[in-house]
Design an enzyme around this catalytic site. Structure first.
Site, PDB file in Angstrom:
ATOM      1  N   ASP A 464       0.836  -1.227   0.094  1.00 27.45           N
ATOM      2  CA  ASP A 464       0.020  -0.007  -0.175  1.00 27.45           C
ATOM      3  C   ASP A 464       0.946   1.329  -0.004  1.00 27.45           C
ATOM      4  O   ASP A 464       2.218   1.409   0.249  1.00 27.45           O
ATOM      5  CB  ASP A 464      -1.059   0.155   1.281  1.00 27.45           C
ATOM      6  N   ASP A 532     -10.744   1.877  -3.170  1.00 30.44           N
ATOM      7  CA  ASP A 532     -11.214   1.632  -1.817  1.00 30.44           C
ATOM      8  C   ASP A 532     -12.835   1.722  -1.852  1.00 30.44           C
ATOM      9  O   ASP A 532     -13.466   1.057  -0.992  1.00 30.44           O
ATOM     10  CB  ASP A 532     -10.728   2.616  -0.990  1.00 30.44           C
TER      11      ASP A 532
END
Length: 709
Positions: A464, A532
């Site tokens: 990430d 997301d």
């Protein structure tokens, strides 16, 4: 295939259906000739004989015609190359030679005044219409720079303010329409098309990573004439995971050129000492006569064959525990979720944020890549072993480029982050950005990550990157601007080194969702986290835009809980959520501990169905049948004799049946059997209203499987 003209100063690159031609004048002017349908060398030589217009005090005959426009001389268009040495402003080059191999052309030039050597690279493979272009700039001067006036360059250094990978030149047309992908966090990859007006359209990122706001891709069609499956389309995509810029220029005479490369502002890209070389990322382009869908399928096929590692291997169905647990995790809880996931047929179990250091919330522990001893007293290996015993692979989440101020790493090395002296250190999500351009930071991350992957049987890493650059300073570094490119190169090198040392480990690129998706990161990762936003309806538009450039094989999509508690509270059926996520690499991210027996049983059936259609979805040719603009939308995948259609009904008025859907890319003389209806459909018509009338009401979805009879 690459052919050279009789003069030795004309080159023709040809692929599956297209050609690209350029030539060098007697004055060493490198001019563009053709990009489009296949032509012969004789055709290209005829184009080269056409006279150029004369120079005019307010116009340049070079603008819109040069292959790689540099700063200086009779040029007014945006330059691809801007160099500073303290000796002479701009570039004036001499041709030094061409090197031609089976699929690559290299053209060399030198500027003797500034000691600059430039090599322009072109690569086109016979089976594809994608042309890969990049450049390399070398400092061939000496450390003794007589006449240098700039203190920074007095020792013979050469600064590249701008060094774009390539400039693409489009043919003359009456007008052009520009397609681009824009968005923001949780709303990435939104497709928009509009007329190209005179002037410049500049897309890019000055955030240090690719960004959620724009994907580094554009497509242009003449006179807005292209459709999904017909018409000429030109596309360009940049392989770079840092700050970037693509500038589309509609010049005063109507010509169009597209520059693209690393860096956004022309404030300094790299400083070269004598003997050093800068190599740009690839800026790839393609031409298609088969509309936007045909261009997408070409991009997909090329990436699967030439870019994505192990692209022939199907990606597993995964379960990620993040939305079920957030930071409140324990070993026993993860075991429970793993058993439930295995019962659904999941093939990869991933433990997300919160397994390491003092990471009980997002303000502490980031950067300390050892298991939290309170949560995992025996480390991660017992959990990984149990996951493997359940027949699944084991994955973890990391964010190596970031650090919390409340961490052992930061307390030991506060100078390892990006910062400006005398300024506050900006925290986003309670974290700072490590200066990955530093060798000691690179060494530390390699040691920690290699040790982690060596001590725990990890099969998958979700990597990430949850914030942008803000304080990109490097106190004590003579040329701190190099941080912007050096960080990306160090990120690439770390990934490459880890992949070489742990070849069984798959990597996923994530950046708060789709904030780092580009051809550069895709060349060293197995899939990407698209967004997301896991709401199944919102995802249809995101996935539609994503598919303009990238294949389903890398597009991770999850089934999460309903209502969607992470974003918008929307209620949707498990059926709609699964069919939405089945359009790419299927994952599950809901709280399985709260799913009812009926939901678990239904999910098990959907996972089994996905595994059956997965080879077609992940590796087949994709056809966007109807865009997600309300009403019915549908996507088709075809591989060999098998075809899969995913259809979604967003809303429906009473008494209004879904429209007919015509499938594409099939043999019109063949017949196809639909397993869902048992009906035989001709390849010319297919999927009539009767096949989709099972879709009723709002937010409904269906999967159709067809096989050639």
């Amino acid at each position: 295939m690459i052919e050279t003209g009789d003069s030795g100063r004309l080159w023709l690159l040809s692929g599956r259906a297209s050609s690209y031609a350029l030539h060098l004048t007697d004055r060493d002017e490198l001019l563009h000739l053709h990009w489009g349908p296949r032509v012969t060398v004789a055709d290209a030589e005829a184009l080269a004989r056409e006279p150029l217009p004369p120079h005019w005090p307010f116009e340049s005959r070079m603008d819109g015609r040069e292959e790689y426009p540099v700063e200086g001389g009779p040029r007014f268009a945006r330059p691809a190359l801007v160099v500073r040495t303290g000796r002479a402003r701009g570039t004036a080059w001499d041709f030094t030679g061409a090197d031609v191999t089976e699929d690559e052309l290299r053209l060399g030039f030198t500027d003797p005044v500034n000691g600059l050597a430039v090599t322009l690279h072109y690569r086109m493979r016979d089976d594809f219409d994608v042309i890969e272009r990049w450049m390399a700039a070398s400092h061939r001067g000496t450390a003794d720079r007589q006449g240098a006036t700039d203190r920074q360059r007095a020792d013979g250094e050469m600064e590249l303010l701008r060094a774009d990978a390539a400039t693409w030149t489009l043919p003359e047309r009456d007008g052009w329409r520009l397609s681009q992908l824009h968005g923001r966090w949780a709303a990435e990859s939104r497709l928009v098309r509009g007329g190209l007006t005179p002037g410049e359209k500049v897309l890019g990122s000055r955030r240090g990573h690719t960004g959620h706001q724009h994907l580094p891709w554009v497509a242009l069609d003449a006179d807005a004439a292209a459709t999904e499956e017909s018409g000429e389309v030109y596309g360009c995509a940049l392989a770079w995971s840092g700050s970037w810029r693509i500038a589309v220029q509609h010049l005063p005479d109507g010509r169009v050129q597209i520059n693209g490369g690393a860096g956004y502002d022309d404030s300094g890209l790299v400083l070269l000492a004598p003997g050093e070389t800068y190599t740009s990322p690839v800026f790839a382009g393609l031409w298609s006569a088969e509309g936007f869908g045909g261009a997408s399928r070409q991009w997909h096929a090329w990436q699967l064959a030439q870019v994505i590692p192990r692209a022939d291997q199907q990606r597993p169905v995964l379960y990620n525990s993040w939305e079920a647990t957030l930071f409140d995790i324990s070993e026993e809880q993860q075991r429970t979720l793993a058993h439930r996931a295995a019962g659904l047929g999941v093939e990869l179990f991933v433990i997300d944020d919160g397994w390491f250091g003092a990471r009980t919330h997002d303000a502490a522990g980031l950067g300390d890549w050892t298991p939290n001893t309170a949560r995992f007293p025996r480390g991660l290996k017992p959990l990984a072993d149990e996951v493997h015993g359940l027949g699944m692979r084991f994955g973890i989440w990391v964010e190596p480029e970031m650090v919390n101020p409340d961490s052992d790493l930061y307390r030991a090395h506060p100078d390892w982050v990006q910062f400006q002296p005398g300024r506050d250190r900006t925290e986003f999500r309670n974290q700072l950005v490590l200066n990955l351009a530093r060798q000691d930071v690179q060494d530390h991350l390699w040691e920690r990550l290699d040790a982690l992957l060596s001590s725990v049987p990890v099969d998958y890493v979700k990597w990430d990157f949850n914030r942008c650059f803000t304080d990109a300073g490097w106190p004590g570094e003579p040329y701190p601007q190099r941080l912007w490119t050096a960080h990306v190169h160090a990120f690439y090198a770390l990934l490459d080194r880890l992949r070489a040392a742990h070849p069984h480990v798959a990597f996923e690129s994530c950046s708060g969702g789709g904030g780092r998706i580009d051809l550069g990161v895709l060349s060293r990762t197995d899939q990407v986290w698209t967004s997301d936003n896991t709401d199944p309806l919102d995802r249809l538009a995101i996935q539609h835009g994503f598919s303009q450039l990238h294949p389903a094989r890398v597009m991770a999509a999850w089934v999460t809980d309903s209502p969607n508690t992470q974003l918008n509270g929307r209620v949707s059926s498990l059926r709609f959520r699964f069919v939405s996520a089945m359009a790419g690499v299927l994952g599950i991210g809901g709280d399985l501990a709260r799913w009812s027996p009926a939901e678990l049983a239904e999910a098990r059936d959907w996972v089994a169905l996905y595994k059956e259609v997965r080879p077609v979805v992940q590796l087949g040719a994709q056809y966007r049948l109807r865009a997600p603009e309300g009403g019915l939308s549908a996507v088709q995948y075809t591989r060999g004799a098998d075809t899969v259609v995913l259809a979604w009904l967003q809303a429906q008025h009473h008494g209004e049946p879904p429209p007919a859907v015509r499938l594409r890319g099939l043999d019109p003389a063949a017949s196809y059997v639909c397993r869902e209806t048992g009906t035989v459909h001709s390849g010319a018509v297919l999927l009539h209203r009767g096949l989709v009338t099972g879709l009723r009401g709002d937010l409904d979805a269906a999967v159709f499987r067809l096989r050639e009879a």
